[in-house]
Design a protein around this motif. Structure first.
Motif, short mmCIF file in Angstrom:
data_model
loop_
_atom_site.label_atom_id
_atom_site.label_comp_id
_atom_site.label_asym_id
_atom_site.label_seq_id
_atom_site.Cartn_x
_atom_site.Cartn_y
_atom_site.Cartn_z
N THR A 1 22.03 -29.54 -16.16
CA THR A 1 21.61 -28.18 -16.52
C THR A 1 21.62 -27.95 -18.04
OG1 THR A 1 23.88 -27.47 -16.17
CG2 THR A 1 22.35 -27.11 -14.37
N SER A 2 22.51 -28.64 -18.75
CA SER A 2 22.58 -28.38 -20.19
C SER A 2 21.62 -29.27 -20.98
CB SER A 2 24.00 -28.59 -20.69
OG SER A 2 24.35 -29.95 -20.55
N MET A 3 20.99 -30.24 -20.32
CA MET A 3 20.15 -31.17 -21.07
C MET A 3 18.73 -31.31 -20.53
SD MET A 3 22.75 -34.24 -22.05
CE MET A 3 23.89 -34.11 -20.68
N ALA A 4 18.48 -30.82 -19.31
CA ALA A 4 17.18 -31.05 -18.69
C ALA A 4 16.04 -30.49 -19.53
CB ALA A 4 17.16 -30.43 -17.29
N PHE A 5 16.17 -29.22 -19.93
CA PHE A 5 15.10 -28.57 -20.68
C PHE A 5 14.81 -29.32 -21.99
CE2 PHE A 5 13.21 -25.46 -23.51
CZ PHE A 5 12.38 -24.73 -22.69
N ASP A 6 15.88 -29.62 -22.72
CA ASP A 6 15.69 -30.31 -24.01
C ASP A 6 15.18 -31.73 -23.83
OD1 ASP A 6 16.57 -28.03 -25.09
OD2 ASP A 6 18.41 -28.83 -26.00
N SER A 7 15.57 -32.40 -22.72
CA SER A 7 15.10 -33.78 -22.54
C SER A 7 13.60 -33.79 -22.28
CB SER A 7 15.88 -34.48 -21.42
OG SER A 7 15.46 -34.04 -20.15
N ILE A 8 13.10 -32.75 -21.61
CA ILE A 8 11.65 -32.69 -21.39
C ILE A 8 10.94 -32.39 -22.70
CG2 ILE A 8 9.85 -31.27 -20.34
CD1 ILE A 8 11.38 -31.48 -17.75
N GLU A 9 11.55 -31.54 -23.53
CA GLU A 9 10.96 -31.30 -24.85
C GLU A 9 11.03 -32.58 -25.70
OE1 GLU A 9 9.13 -29.03 -26.44
OE2 GLU A 9 8.88 -28.24 -24.43
N GLY A 10 12.07 -33.39 -25.47
CA GLY A 10 12.16 -34.68 -26.15
C GLY A 10 11.00 -35.58 -25.75
N ILE A 11 10.65 -35.55 -24.46
CA ILE A 11 9.50 -36.33 -23.98
C ILE A 11 8.23 -35.84 -24.68
CG2 ILE A 11 8.03 -36.75 -21.97
CD1 ILE A 11 10.64 -36.59 -20.25
N MET A 12 8.10 -34.53 -24.81
CA MET A 12 6.90 -33.94 -25.42
C MET A 12 6.80 -34.27 -26.91
SD MET A 12 5.21 -32.22 -23.16
CE MET A 12 4.18 -31.14 -24.14
N ARG A 13 7.95 -34.47 -27.55
CA ARG A 13 7.95 -34.60 -29.00
C ARG A 13 8.13 -36.04 -29.47
NH1 ARG A 13 9.17 -29.38 -31.22
NH2 ARG A 13 8.91 -27.97 -29.46
N ASP A 14 9.10 -36.74 -28.89
CA ASP A 14 9.52 -38.00 -29.48
C ASP A 14 9.17 -39.25 -28.69
OD1 ASP A 14 10.54 -36.67 -31.65
OD2 ASP A 14 12.52 -36.40 -30.73
N VAL A 15 8.77 -39.10 -27.44
CA VAL A 15 8.39 -40.28 -26.66
C VAL A 15 6.91 -40.57 -26.92
CG1 VAL A 15 8.09 -41.20 -24.33
CG2 VAL A 15 10.10 -39.81 -24.86
N ASN A 16 6.58 -41.83 -27.21
CA ASN A 16 5.18 -42.18 -27.43
C ASN A 16 4.36 -41.83 -26.19
OD1 ASN A 16 5.73 -43.19 -29.96
ND2 ASN A 16 5.99 -45.30 -29.22
N TRP A 17 3.32 -41.06 -26.38
CA TRP A 17 2.45 -40.59 -25.30
C TRP A 17 3.22 -39.79 -24.24
CZ3 TRP A 17 -2.48 -40.94 -26.45
CH2 TRP A 17 -2.88 -41.93 -27.35
N GLY A 18 4.40 -39.33 -24.60
CA GLY A 18 5.20 -38.55 -23.65
C GLY A 18 4.49 -37.27 -23.25
N TRP A 19 3.84 -36.61 -24.24
CA TRP A 19 3.11 -35.38 -23.92
C TRP A 19 2.04 -35.64 -22.86
CZ3 TRP A 19 -2.07 -35.76 -24.80
CH2 TRP A 19 -2.51 -36.73 -25.73
N LEU A 20 1.42 -36.82 -22.94
CA LEU A 20 0.35 -37.14 -21.97
C LEU A 20 0.95 -37.34 -20.58
CD1 LEU A 20 -2.59 -37.78 -21.39
CD2 LEU A 20 -2.16 -40.13 -22.04
N MET A 21 2.05 -38.11 -20.49
CA MET A 21 2.70 -38.34 -19.20
C MET A 21 3.13 -37.02 -18.58
SD MET A 21 2.80 -41.52 -18.49
CE MET A 21 1.41 -42.12 -19.39
#
Lengths: 289, 420
Positions: B73-93
């Motif tokens: 609960t304390s990390m789910a939201f931010d981890s998805i934003e991490g995917i959107m920002r810092d994972v290569n092609w994360g926004w696409l996935m």
């Protein structure tokens, strides 16, 4: 069949009056005016200078209360963003004191910020934020441009699919920033609240944040606030910070749209090739289909 | 299709060797190359293949997302934003996966509507149809739990509202809800189990899809005339190349539609509120489910009694499973049933309108006379709910007895080439 399709359209029309989270609470709220954004449409890109100005507004006005905890200084020099140089970002980060540690002797210590650090928050924790702001935590700004919207109504939301209008967030934020005015006669605004014609229900807890930059007549306190010669007006400042917040919420928007163009061209060509292949293959059959 | 024999001829030594031990190449050949397809299928029949594509796309993007997601609960939201920002092609996935859920429902609703119109649920396709209804239910459960994972405001409050529905059942209701939550409110244990199930269910889905396709290949496809295949040579064409190329063409057209949302309107089908991190102390002004649940949510709210609403909602989907026996008409395809056709379109319109009621505040007036509200959203939804169920429980059983149908072609070939 005609009757059916007509009634189907009527049904869609009614159903269309729905969708998009309705913000309408009570009272009359004006719809935010649509702004012109450089990043709208399928080939839109951010205006680097605008993002830099918007960052300045965030840093000097908004950041007093609003955190932006998902952003790092390094993001400011990454492709598709405000386009600061790495040197500028280093200097900027070093202006901040960042808590780090523990060190070898087990103590926490302060050091100058580095590009990899997150933007420091204005308050140590939510309780401190509440204590300083009449009991409400000012929302984090990392994705605020995607977290705010207004009801488009029917049939606008349906047209939005084709026009690709998706700037409700920045339009709404701009509107809020320029929407502060005297409450109309007959409307009482309780202490601690402010009248804003674009805020749902019209009564907003946040005091006009741009008051710091403009005097009562809307004239800039410091006409040299922008160093690139852009006139310092209420609307300009509101638009610049909204654009910056949109980039912050969607830092890869340019890459997304540019990839989209390539994907669309590729898929369209593939679809055409398959269409003609299908025609040719089915032509082998008597009667085809 | 028992009389359709395998046409596979192993051409190399190694194929003959394998064919004698594990006839897997034969299976693939028989089901994807020589499988006979009615020659008169229209483009509505391409949605099965499209659904297969969407399911696989969801599984592939989902597996990548899980590599970067944190179910806490304390990390789910931010981890998805991490995917959107810092994972290569994360926004696409992430955008493919989020919009892929909507695409799944777009395609499945067209697929179901096609089955309803052309009577694809009738003998000998009852089991095929019921498997489809089960797939639909599992899909809904999977989509619902997936929407909870970002742990935004709509995630949290949607989960709260929907899990609370089970409390409507007397005696066992409360214990069920506590059991679902893994505690006394929607919290970290809830998020963890939803995550676990959201990963498991797609593979369950895949298993049922295999059964669905197996049943399909056993009984053969229905077709727009509803007349069964009589002569393979005249009525059917081999799956490859005829259906393959047509399905691929339709699939790519669907991908263009899909890509439009992913690249240009990635948040159009979602709710802005879900970009606000979950806050158990702050209820959003309107808790609205995703668009694909709205008609059923409309039925739920139409019934003033909580338990009644829950039962009506489940019944509105469950009734589909009984269609093969509720529809008494001898004629399969709606194309030859003039009154059925009208009823079918009424059902479609009523379902869309139910979706509209589901998206609106319950006390919103629909019809007013002066200052008096004659009909509010709940009243409107009640009328629509009655029509919805009347289609299945009144119209379909009676139409078979009274309806005068149009003449049905003697064979599929006749319908394409004209009777000779």
């Amino acid at each position: 069949m005609k009757m059916i399709s007509r009634s189907l359209i009527a049904a869609l029309a009614l159903a269309g009056a729905a969708m998009s989270p309705a913000l309408a609470a009570s009272g009359h709220t004006d719809n935010p005016p649509a702004q012109k954004w450089s990043f709208s449409g399928p080939f839109g890109t951010f205006d680097r200078a605008q993002l830099q100005r918007g960052f300045k507004v965030y840093k000097e006005v908004c950041a007093a209360c609003h955190s932006m905890k998902l952003l790092s200084f390094r993001n400011l020099s990454e492709p598709g963003g405000p386009g600061f140089t790495e040197g500028q970002v280093k200097t900027l980060a070093a202006e901040y004191k960042v808590k780090d540690g523990p060190n070898e002797s087990g103590d926490m210590f302060e050091r100058p910020g580095r590009p990899a650090d997150r933007f420091p928050a204005p308050f140590a924790n939510d309780e401190a934020a509440k204590a300083a702001n009449n009991g409400a935590v000012p929302p984090d700004f990392s994705v605020i441009a995607k977290a705010r919207t207004y009801s488009r109504g029917f049939p606008m939301w349906l047209f939005d699919i084709f026009t690709q209008y998706q700037e409700q967030g920045p339009d709404y934020i701009t509107a809020i920033l320029i929407g502060y005015e005297e409450a109309p006669k007959g409307v009482t605004v309780e202490p601690g609240l402010n009248y804003n014609k674009y805020f749902p229900g019209n009564k907003i807890a946040m005091a006009n944040p741009l008051i710091a930059l403009f005097d009562d007549n809307g004239k800039a306190q410091d006409p040299g606030f922008y160093t690139d010669g852009t006139p310092v007006t209420r609307e300009q400042v509101a638009r610049d910070v909204s654009a910056f917040l949109m980039w912050a919420a969607e830092p890869h928007m340019e890459a997304r749209k540019q990839t989209g163009a390539k994907v669309m061209i590729w898929l369209t060509i593939l679809a055409m090739l398959l269409y003609f292949s299908k025609k040719k293959i089915w032509a082998r059959l008597e009667g085809g289909h | 299709m028992s009389e359709h024999h395998s046409t596979y001829v192993p051409s190399t030594g190694i194929e003959r060797w394998l064919d004698a031990r594990l006839p897997i190449v034969r299976l693939m050949h028989d089901s994807a190359v020589s499988y006979p397809v009615p020659r008169n299928l229209n483009y509505f029949w391409t949605f099965g293949g499209i659904l297969m594509f969407v399911l696989i796309a969801q599984i592939v993007t989902g597996i990548v997302l899980v590599m970067h997601y944190t179910p806490h609960t304390s990390m789910a939201f931010d981890s998805i934003e991490g995917i959107m920002r810092d994972v290569n092609w994360g926004w696409l996935m992430r955008y493919m996966h989020a919009n892929g859920a909507s695409m799944f429902f777009v395609a499945v609703y067209i697929h179901i509507a096609r089955g309803l119109y052309y009577g694809s649920y009738k003998a000998p396709r009852e089991v095929l149809w019921i498997l489809g209804v089960i797939i639909f239910l599992v899909m809904m459960a999977t989509a619902f739990m997936g929407y909870v994972l970002p742990w935004g405001q709509m995630s949290f409050w949607g989960a709260t509202v929907i899990t609370n529905l089970f409390s409507a059942f007397p005696v066992i209701g409360e214990p069920i809800v506590t059991w679902l939550w893994g505690g006394y409110s929607v919290d970290n244990p809830t998020l963890n189990r939803f995550f676990s199930l959201h990963y498991l269910l797609p593979f369950v889905l895949l298993g049922i899809v295999v059964l669905h396709v197996w049943a399909l290949h056993h009984v053969g496809q229905n077709n727009p005339t509803g007349v069964e295949v009589k002569d393979y040579a005249k009525d059917t064409v081999p799956f490859t190349p005829f259906a393959t190329v047509k399905d691929l063409y339709a699939m790519v057209c669907f991908m263009i539609f899909f890509a439009w949302f992913v690249f240009y309107q990635p948040n159009f089908l979602g709710h802005a509120d879900n970009y606000i991190p979950a806050d158990p102390l702050k209820t959003p002004a309107h808790i609205v489910p995703e668009w694909y649940f709205l008609p059923f949510y409309g039925i739920l709210r139409a019934i003033p009694d909580k338990l009644g609403g829950v039962l009506a909602m489940f019944a509105s989907i469950g009734v589909l499973a009984f269609l093969p026996w509720l529809d008494t008409s001898k004629v399969k395809s709606g194309a030859y049933r003039p009154i059925f056709k009208i009823c079918f379109w009424v059902l479609i319109i009523v379902t869309i309108l139910l979706g509209y009621t589901g998206s609106q505040p319950t006390d919103k007036p629909v019809l007013t006379l002066g200052d008096r509200t004659v009909l509010d959203m709940v009243g409107f939804a009640q009328i629509l709910t009655v029509i919805y169920f009347a289609y299945f429980l009144v119209a379909l059983p009676l139409l078979g007895l009274f309806e005068k149908t149009k003449p049905v072609p003697a064979s599929i070939a006749d319908s394409v080439l004209g009777a000779k």
